[in-house]
Design a protein around this motif. Structure first.
Motif, PDB file in Angstrom:
ATOM      1  N   ILE A  43       0.890  -1.168   0.000  1.00 52.41           N
ATOM      2  CA  ILE A  43       0.000   0.000   0.000  1.00 52.41           C
ATOM      3  C   ILE A  43       0.922   1.210   0.000  1.00 52.41           C
ATOM      4  N   SER A  44       0.762   2.119  -0.959  1.00 46.87           N
ATOM      5  CA  SER A  44       1.730   3.221  -1.011  1.00 46.87           C
ATOM      6  C   SER A  44       1.063   4.590  -1.004  1.00 46.87           C
ATOM      7  N   ALA A  45       1.881   5.601  -0.713  1.00 46.52           N
ATOM      8  CA  ALA A  45       1.416   6.981  -0.551  1.00 46.52           C
ATOM      9  C   ALA A  45       1.575   7.742  -1.871  1.00 46.52           C
ATOM     10  N   PHE A  46       0.968   8.917  -1.940  1.00 49.40           N
ATOM     11  CA  PHE A  46       1.003   9.674  -3.193  1.00 49.40           C
ATOM     12  C   PHE A  46       2.355  10.308  -3.468  1.00 49.40           C
ATOM     13  N   ASN A  47       3.151  10.553  -2.402  1.00 49.36           N
ATOM     14  CA  ASN A  47       4.311  11.438  -2.592  1.00 49.36           C
ATOM     15  C   ASN A  47       5.505  10.755  -3.246  1.00 49.36           C
ATOM     16  N   PHE A  48       5.587   9.440  -3.118  1.00 52.34           N
ATOM     17  CA  PHE A  48       6.566   8.673  -3.899  1.00 52.34           C
ATOM     18  C   PHE A  48       5.773   7.623  -4.669  1.00 52.34           C
ATOM     19  N   LEU A  67       5.844  -1.048   8.269  1.00 52.28           N
ATOM     20  CA  LEU A  67       5.202   0.265   8.254  1.00 52.28           C
ATOM     21  C   LEU A  67       6.218   1.391   8.053  1.00 52.28           C
ATOM     22  N   GLU A  68       5.907   2.259   7.099  1.00 51.00           N
ATOM     23  CA  GLU A  68       6.748   3.430   6.793  1.00 51.00           C
ATOM     24  C   GLU A  68       5.833   4.642   6.879  1.00 51.00           C
ATOM     25  N   LEU A  69       5.818   5.289   8.052  1.00 49.21           N
ATOM     26  CA  LEU A  69       4.791   6.308   8.295  1.00 49.21           C
ATOM     27  C   LEU A  69       5.397   7.712   8.428  1.00 49.21           C
ATOM     28  N   GLY A  70       4.643   8.615   9.005  1.00 44.46           N
ATOM     29  CA  GLY A  70       5.023  10.027   8.991  1.00 44.46           C
ATOM     30  C   GLY A  70       6.300  10.357   9.753  1.00 44.46           C
ATOM     31  N   ALA A 102      19.341   0.648   4.984  1.00 42.52           N
ATOM     32  CA  ALA A 102      17.941   0.347   5.321  1.00 42.52           C
ATOM     33  C   ALA A 102      17.230   1.652   5.603  1.00 42.52           C
ATOM     34  N   PHE A 103      16.011   1.787   5.100  1.00 42.29           N
ATOM     35  CA  PHE A 103      15.264   3.041   5.225  1.00 42.29           C
ATOM     36  C   PHE A 103      14.050   2.835   6.130  1.00 42.29           C
ATOM     37  N   GLY A 104      13.868   3.758   7.092  1.00 37.82           N
ATOM     38  CA  GLY A 104      12.675   3.680   7.939  1.00 37.82           C
ATOM     39  C   GLY A 104      12.911   4.385   9.253  1.00 37.82           C
ATOM     40  N   ALA A 162       3.027  -1.103   4.256  1.00 40.44           N
ATOM     41  CA  ALA A 162       2.193   0.083   4.062  1.00 40.44           C
ATOM     42  C   ALA A 162       2.987   1.356   4.310  1.00 40.44           C
ATOM     43  N   THR A 163       2.913   2.278   3.360  1.00 44.52           N
ATOM     44  CA  THR A 163       3.574   3.575   3.462  1.00 44.52           C
ATOM     45  C   THR A 163       2.516   4.661   3.425  1.00 44.52           C
ATOM     46  N   GLY A 164       2.564   5.554   4.387  1.00 45.33           N
ATOM     47  CA  GLY A 164       1.583   6.637   4.408  1.00 45.33           C
ATOM     48  C   GLY A 164       1.554   7.296   5.773  1.00 45.33           C
ATOM     49  N   SER A 165       0.406   7.863   6.111  1.00 47.29           N
ATOM     50  CA  SER A 165       0.298   8.620   7.355  1.00 47.29           C
ATOM     51  C   SER A 165       0.294   7.699   8.578  1.00 47.29           C
ATOM     52  N   THR A 166       0.647   8.268   9.708  1.00 52.32           N
ATOM     53  CA  THR A 166       0.604   7.517  10.968  1.00 52.32           C
ATOM     54  C   THR A 166      -0.840   7.098  11.262  1.00 52.32           C
ATOM     55  N   ARG A 184       7.873  15.335   1.431  1.00 47.49           N
ATOM     56  CA  ARG A 184       8.632  14.090   1.587  1.00 47.49           C
ATOM     57  C   ARG A 184       8.440  13.633   3.019  1.00 47.49           C
ATOM     58  N   CYS A 185       8.453  12.316   3.219  1.00 42.43           N
ATOM     59  CA  CYS A 185       8.370  11.855   4.607  1.00 42.43           C
ATOM     60  C   CYS A 185       9.600  12.338   5.366  1.00 42.43           C
ATOM     61  N   THR A 186      10.702  12.606   4.630  1.00 39.60           N
ATOM     62  CA  THR A 186      11.936  13.056   5.267  1.00 39.60           C
ATOM     63  C   THR A 186      12.128  14.581   5.171  1.00 39.60           C
ATOM     64  N   HIS A 198       2.909  17.910  15.169  1.00 33.77           N
ATOM     65  CA  HIS A 198       2.283  17.152  14.090  1.00 33.77           C
ATOM     66  C   HIS A 198       3.008  17.336  12.771  1.00 33.77           C
ATOM     67  N   GLU A 199       2.920  16.324  11.931  1.00 32.91           N
ATOM     68  CA  GLU A 199       3.471  16.444  10.589  1.00 32.91           C
ATOM     69  C   GLU A 199       2.426  17.115   9.697  1.00 32.91           C
ATOM     70  N   THR A 200       2.728  18.340   9.226  1.00 31.68           N
ATOM     71  CA  THR A 200       1.867  18.955   8.204  1.00 31.68           C
ATOM     72  C   THR A 200       2.575  18.743   6.884  1.00 31.68           C
ATOM     73  N   TRP A 202      -0.238  -4.656  -5.462  1.00 32.62           N
ATOM     74  CA  TRP A 202       0.042  -3.254  -5.135  1.00 32.62           C
ATOM     75  C   TRP A 202      -1.213  -2.402  -5.245  1.00 32.62           C
ATOM     76  N   LYS A 203      -1.467  -1.656  -4.164  1.00 33.63           N
ATOM     77  CA  LYS A 203      -2.511  -0.624  -4.231  1.00 33.63           C
ATOM     78  C   LYS A 203      -1.827   0.740  -4.115  1.00 33.63           C
ATOM     79  N   PRO A 204      -1.657   1.407  -5.245  1.00 32.24           N
ATOM     80  CA  PRO A 204      -1.063   2.753  -5.171  1.00 32.24           C
ATOM     81  C   PRO A 204      -2.058   3.734  -4.559  1.00 32.24           C
ATOM     82  N   SER A 205      -1.586   4.920  -4.260  1.00 32.33           N
ATOM     83  CA  SER A 205      -2.478   5.958  -3.732  1.00 32.33           C
ATOM     84  C   SER A 205      -3.545   6.296  -4.778  1.00 32.33           C
ATOM     85  N   GLU A 206      -4.755   6.520  -4.307  1.00 38.19           N
ATOM     86  CA  GLU A 206      -5.844   6.918  -5.205  1.00 38.19           C
ATOM     87  C   GLU A 206      -5.596   8.301  -5.788  1.00 38.19           C
ATOM     88  N   LYS A 207      -4.581   9.020  -5.229  1.00 37.65           N
ATOM     89  CA  LYS A 207      -4.258  10.348  -5.770  1.00 37.65           C
ATOM     90  C   LYS A 207      -3.285  10.268  -6.942  1.00 37.65           C
TER      91      LYS A 207
HETATM   92  P1  NAD Z   1      -2.354   8.238   3.510  1.00 37.61           P
HETATM   93  O1  NAD Z   1      -2.131   7.593   4.817  1.00 37.61           O
HETATM   94  O2  NAD Z   1      -3.525   9.135   3.354  1.00 37.61           O
HETATM   95  O3  NAD Z   1      -2.518   7.115   2.387  1.00 37.61           O
HETATM   96  C1  NAD Z   1      -1.486   6.164   2.126  1.00 37.61           C
HETATM   97  C2  NAD Z   1      -2.066   4.916   1.503  1.00 37.61           C
HETATM   98  O4  NAD Z   1      -2.825   4.199   2.467  1.00 37.61           O
HETATM   99  C3  NAD Z   1      -3.039   5.188   0.341  1.00 37.61           C
HETATM  100  O5  NAD Z   1      -2.812   4.244  -0.671  1.00 37.61           O
HETATM  101  C4  NAD Z   1      -4.394   4.985   0.991  1.00 37.61           C
HETATM  102  O6  NAD Z   1      -5.417   4.621   0.095  1.00 37.61           O
HETATM  103  C5  NAD Z   1      -4.092   3.854   1.959  1.00 37.61           C
HETATM  104  N1  NAD Z   1      -5.003   3.714   3.108  1.00 37.61           N
HETATM  105  C6  NAD Z   1      -5.519   4.704   3.870  1.00 37.61           C
HETATM  106  N2  NAD Z   1      -6.260   4.186   4.878  1.00 37.61           N
HETATM  107  C7  NAD Z   1      -6.221   2.835   4.745  1.00 37.61           C
HETATM  108  C8  NAD Z   1      -6.811   1.749   5.451  1.00 37.61           C
HETATM  109  N3  NAD Z   1      -7.594   1.946   6.517  1.00 37.61           N
HETATM  110  N4  NAD Z   1      -6.562   0.492   5.024  1.00 37.61           N
HETATM  111  C9  NAD Z   1      -5.773   0.268   3.960  1.00 37.61           C
HETATM  112  N5  NAD Z   1      -5.209   1.249   3.235  1.00 37.61           N
HETATM  113  C10 NAD Z   1      -5.427   2.526   3.614  1.00 37.61           C
HETATM  114  O7  NAD Z   1      -1.000   9.004   3.145  1.00 37.61           O
HETATM  115  P2  NAD Z   1      -0.680  10.002   1.929  1.00 37.61           P
HETATM  116  O8  NAD Z   1      -1.343  11.316   2.164  1.00 37.61           O
HETATM  117  O9  NAD Z   1      -0.863   9.315   0.621  1.00 37.61           O
HETATM  118  O10 NAD Z   1       0.909  10.167   2.103  1.00 37.61           O
HETATM  119  C11 NAD Z   1       1.526  11.060   2.976  1.00 37.61           C
HETATM  120  C12 NAD Z   1       2.018  10.377   4.240  1.00 37.61           C
HETATM  121  O11 NAD Z   1       2.864   9.283   3.913  1.00 37.61           O
HETATM  122  C13 NAD Z   1       2.863  11.279   5.107  1.00 37.61           C
HETATM  123  O12 NAD Z   1       2.505  11.082   6.449  1.00 37.61           O
HETATM  124  C14 NAD Z   1       4.286  10.793   4.860  1.00 37.61           C
HETATM  125  O13 NAD Z   1       5.213  11.086   5.883  1.00 37.61           O
HETATM  126  C15 NAD Z   1       4.073   9.339   4.697  1.00 37.61           C
HETATM  127  N6  NAD Z   1       5.164   8.702   3.994  1.00 37.61           N
HETATM  128  C16 NAD Z   1       6.059   7.961   4.713  1.00 37.61           C
HETATM  129  C17 NAD Z   1       7.144   7.374   4.072  1.00 37.61           C
HETATM  130  C18 NAD Z   1       8.149   6.591   4.852  1.00 37.61           C
HETATM  131  O14 NAD Z   1       8.921   5.897   4.215  1.00 37.61           O
HETATM  132  N7  NAD Z   1       8.187   6.646   6.162  1.00 37.61           N
HETATM  133  C19 NAD Z   1       7.308   7.526   2.692  1.00 37.61           C
HETATM  134  C20 NAD Z   1       6.368   8.271   1.987  1.00 37.61           C
HETATM  135  C21 NAD Z   1       5.295   8.850   2.658  1.00 37.61           C
END
Ligand code: NAD
Length: 513
Positions: free
Chosen positions: A160-165, A264-267, A468-470, A241-245, A298-300, A398-400, A186-191
């Motif tokens: 599961i990946s985020a929009f920014n990468f 998990l690779e989060l905020g 290693a990244f995380g 899964a990469t995305g928000s906390t 960027r997450c970084t 907070h991460e904005t 793979w489920k990319p970001s819907e964005k």
């Molecule tokens: P987001 O959390 O809104 O979405 C990320 C992905 O998760 C999307 O594909 C979304 O559809 C999916 N998702 C959301 N809720 C879900 C659920 N309940 N079950 C399954 N899938 C779900 O994040 P975003 O706005 O796309 O990306 C920005 C965030 O990602 C920032 O917080 C950033 O720091 C983080 N990020 C972290 C890393 C890292 O390596 N640590 C890398 C890139 C981005």
């Protein structure tokens, strides 16, 4: 207006006006509702992608679980050969894919190319690794026995990946998972759905050319609800899964509930500490690129500058003067430094954060604002802003996900700076600017930074494939890409073989029959 060759890039990547499932080497059965992708660069519709329905998902999992049976018995170096070909295909399509990343996500074309380069680099890394999936042998306490451990593929890996990468994070996972013998969904970001289809098309060409079955590389499209199909699915032993906390906490709970594994690779909430011994010129380059690169998405990204009081005014003036020279505009135009942020919701979050920092007592030193007029029609271009703040402000904690940099002051020793740096919930990336060996080593020591990444005389953003990244704490604890991150994608098995005619028991236990 210049189109920067977007039309031709879309064509080269096999993208259509409406992208739905095909069955020619590409496992993407999507047939559901339309997801429209609009560019934050000019607000125009890039294309449409069909979402994955429950029935489509069932077909994908059928293909994936069946392909795993073939793929897991393909010797790892031969799997590496497929990844090598995939890396070559990426080299061919680098400009087109880099352009699409820039146009759909909004980062600069150079950063788009950089993202594709990371994909190529991880393929190279994975190819070498495909001959080095080493286990260990150990000495058995029992005579005539051999003991060793080996690594087997896990099965279906959900990504599961985020929009920014929108492309690199998938490759970080999939290139390693593939050489480990796993198949990926793979489920990319819907964005950024068009980036997902483009990558799938590139990979599908390679799998088809090698006569491999469907189901090794799978794409599913949609929002969190489609992601949930995977997090709830007991056939998927690992969800990366990469995305928000916020997302990570939900996904972690769901997957742990069925005792599955997560990566998990989060905020992040990344800081640079600027000590009295810092090189100002390097500090400014590191801080400004870290804060405004990828428009602070960027997450970084550098979110906090923790500056020693003796340097504070000097560093502040230098950073503010660099901000005054930033050119904001179309990221495909290489003269611009800063492109748009992802969408209007993100613009709102950025505006709210600026209001909040003032309400909490902060002092704006570089004004923000949303740009209007020619070239800014998408409504997603914002001015990178700087505010003097306190680490204790809720908004600073907070991460904005936008280009806002907070200046924080410390006095006394490096310990005080570290208290501020480590005094947030996230633990991704950190940096110190210093020419003082004692401070640098203290920062890297057990008493130092609590982050997964700690740099000296380099900013917080950017990563190299070898390491290693995380990050720790609310960043989720996962490690991917370099070093021994491959082990997460495999299951470990310990084997003992007795080559005698006796059956001695361990720990000297006697069991006379
Ligand atoms: P987001 O959390 O809104 O979405 C990320 C992905 O998760 C999307 O594909 C979304 O559809 C999916 N998702 C959301 N809720 C879900 C659920 N309940 N079950 C399954 N899938 C779900 O994040 P975003 O706005 O796309 O990306 C920005 C965030 O990602 C920032 O917080 C950033 O720091 C983080 N990020 C972290 C890393 C890292 O390596 N640590 C890398 C890139 C981005």
């Amino acid at each position: 207006a210049a189109t920067f060759g977007i039309e031709s890039a879309l064509k080269q990547l096999g993208l259509k006006d409406i992208n739905e499932g095909t069955s020619t080497g590409s496992t993407n059965f999507s047939s559901g509702d339309i997801i429209e992708s609009y560019s934050p660069v000019d607000g125009k519709l890039i294309g449409k992608v069909k979402a994955t329905t429950k029935e489509d998902y069932a077909k994908v999992m059928q293909a994936a679980t069946s392909a795993f049976k073939t793929w897991r018995t393909t010797p790892a170096p031969l799997r590496g050969e497929i990844v090598r070909q995939f890396g070559d295909k990426l080299r061919e399509k680098k400009e087109a894919l880099g352009k699409l990343v820039s146009y759909e996500m909004g980062k600069s074309y150079q950063e788009g190319l950089g993202e594709v380069q990371e994909m190529i680099d991880i393929c190279d890394f994975a190819v070498g690794l495909s001959r080095q999936l080493h286990g260990l042998t150990m000495h058995s306490e029992r005579p005539g026995h051999r003991m060793y451990e080996q690594y087997h593929p896990l099965g279906v890996v959900g990504i599961i990946s985020a929009f920014n990468f929108p492309v690199a994070v998938w490759a970080w996972n999939t290139a390693l998972a593939w050489i480990c013998g796993d198949v990926c969904v793979w489920k990319p970001s819907e964005k950024t759905p068009m980036c997902g289809v483009a990558c799938q098309n590139i990979a599908a060409e390679v799998f088809a050319a090698n006569g491999l079955p469907e189901g090794i590389c799978n794409l599913i499209n949609g929002d969190y609800a489609v992601g949930e199909m995977m997090t709830k699915d007991t056939r998927i032993p690992l969800i990366s899964a990469t995305g928000s906390t916020r997302m990570g906490k939900i996904v972690a709970k769901e997957v742990a509930g069925r005792l599955g594994n997560t990566l998990l690779e989060l905020g992040g909430n990344n800081a640079i500490i600027v000590t009295p011994d810092a090189d100002i010129k390097m500090t400014v380059i590191g801080a400004v690129f870290g804060a405004v690169g990828t428009a602070g998405q960027r997450c970084t990204s550098t979110r906090r500058l923790i500056i020693h009081e003796s340097m504070y005014d000097k560093v502040k003036d230098a950073v503010v003067s660099a901000y005054n020279q930033l050119r904001i505009g179309n990221p495909l135009d290489e003269n611009n430094h800063v492109g748009p942020i992802i969408d209007k919701d993100a613009v709102k979050m950025y505006q709210n954060a600026l209001e909040k920092v003032v309400a909490e007592g902060g002092n704006i030193v570089v004004e923000g604002g949303v740009l209007e007029g020619e070239g800014y029609e998408s409504g997603c271009y914002v001015k990178p802003a700087i505010a003097e703040a306190e680490n204790s402000f809720e908004i600073v904690q907070h991460e904005t996900f936008a280009p806002i940099l907070y200046l924080l002051k410390y006095s006394g020793t490096i310990e005080n700076a570290l208290d501020i740096q480590n005094g947030v919930a996230q633990g991704l990336s950190s940096a110190i600017m210093t020419n003082n060996l004692r401070e640098a080593e203290h920062f890297l020591s057990v008493q130092g930074s609590d982050c997964g990444i700690a740099n000296v005389n380099i900013g917080t953003s950017g990563a190299e494939i070898g390491g290693a990244f995380g990050g720790e704490k609310e960043t989720g604890g996962g490690r991917e890409s370099g070093s021994d991150a491959w082990k997460v994608y495999m299951r470990r098995q310990t084997n003992t073989i007795n080559y005698t005619t006796e059956l001695p028991l361990a720990q000297g236990i006697k069991f006379n029959l």
